[in-house]
Write an enzyme that holds these catalytic residues in place. Structure first.
Site, short mmCIF file in Angstrom:
data_model
loop_
_atom_site.label_atom_id
_atom_site.label_comp_id
_atom_site.label_asym_id
_atom_site.label_seq_id
_atom_site.Cartn_x
_atom_site.Cartn_y
_atom_site.Cartn_z
N ASP A 43 19.41 0.13 -21.78
CA ASP A 43 18.08 -0.48 -21.63
C ASP A 43 18.14 -1.99 -21.83
OD1 ASP A 43 16.17 1.75 -21.21
OD2 ASP A 43 16.95 2.44 -23.14
N ASP A 178 13.31 9.69 -18.95
CA ASP A 178 13.60 8.95 -20.18
C ASP A 178 12.32 8.80 -20.98
OD1 ASP A 178 14.60 7.32 -22.16
OD2 ASP A 178 14.77 5.55 -20.90
#
Length: 225
Positions: A43, A178
């Protein structure tokens, strides 16, 4: 390295490094790999598109060197085009961008693919999948955010199950999910058509190998294999 293109109909797990111990990142990834993980979710946050600031291309390059698993970069940033070349150079296998932040999505996807990476688009919880219509021919995967991006440990948004189902109705593109993915929510997403299960806090709250294995096995059981 084509990961999504070779996925077939398999269900796989991917640890999100957002919840890992950054001081021992390679070891944290290795522990999840021992639990069956086949991808690393990386991320990238800029404190503008999302209210958090994380890591960049230099850390990605180090992680690529430290693990045998392909690294999947998720750019949660306002100007993804400015970072894509650096992540390509870092050696990541795939890059996804937020459709809400991409001004010229076709150009952005072509930029990713021109560097040899697989290209994906991520959707925030309230972003309709119909926005992807004209982009689908250029996508290798779609990432459905089942929480609002920016922080780990958030509660799963149940309406995202229907979003996964809708995307799979639109096109046979692999769906990655996610946010709030656990051994309890993974089966819901897999039944809807998701194949790549990204989990962060659920993996790193205990033994990463054991927790990753639990999520993968729960997802695969929901598929019936």
């Amino acid at each position: 390295m084509a990961f999504f293109g070779k996925l077939g109909d398999r269900v796989v797990g991917a640890p999100s490094i957002l919840s890992a111990d950054f001081a021992h990142l390679a070891d944290e990834v290795e522990r999840a790999r021992r639990g069956g993980a086949e991808l690393v979710h990386f991320d990238v946050m800029d404190n503008h598109f999302v209210p958090n600031l994380t890591v960049g291309p230099a850390v990605a390059a180090s992680l690529v060197e430290a693990t045998e698993l392909p690294v999947d970069a998720h750019l949660q940033v306002e100007n993804p085009d400015s970072l894509i070349p650096a992540f390509i150079e870092a050696g990541v296998a795939s890059i996804s961008v937020q459709v809400e932040a991409a001004t010229h999505l076709h150009r952005t996807l072509k930029l990713i693919k021109s560097g040899g990476c697989e290209a994906g688009v991520a959707l925030n919880p309230t972003t309709p999948p119909e926005l992807l219509g004209w982009a689908l021919p250029y996508l290798d995967y779609v990432l459905v955010m089942s929480v609002n991006p920016g922080f780990g440990g958030q509660r799963f948004i149940p309406e995202m199950v229907q979003k996964v189902r809708r995307i799979r109705e639109m096109a046979p593109v692999p769906v990655e999910v996610d946010g709030g993915i656990t051994a309890e929510t993974a089966p819901l997403m897999v039944k809807a058509g998701a194949q790549v299960l990204v989990a962060g806090s659920a993996v790193y709250r205990g033994d990463p190998a054991a927790e990753m294995r639990r999520i993968i096995e729960a997802g695969r059981a929901a598929r019936g294999r």
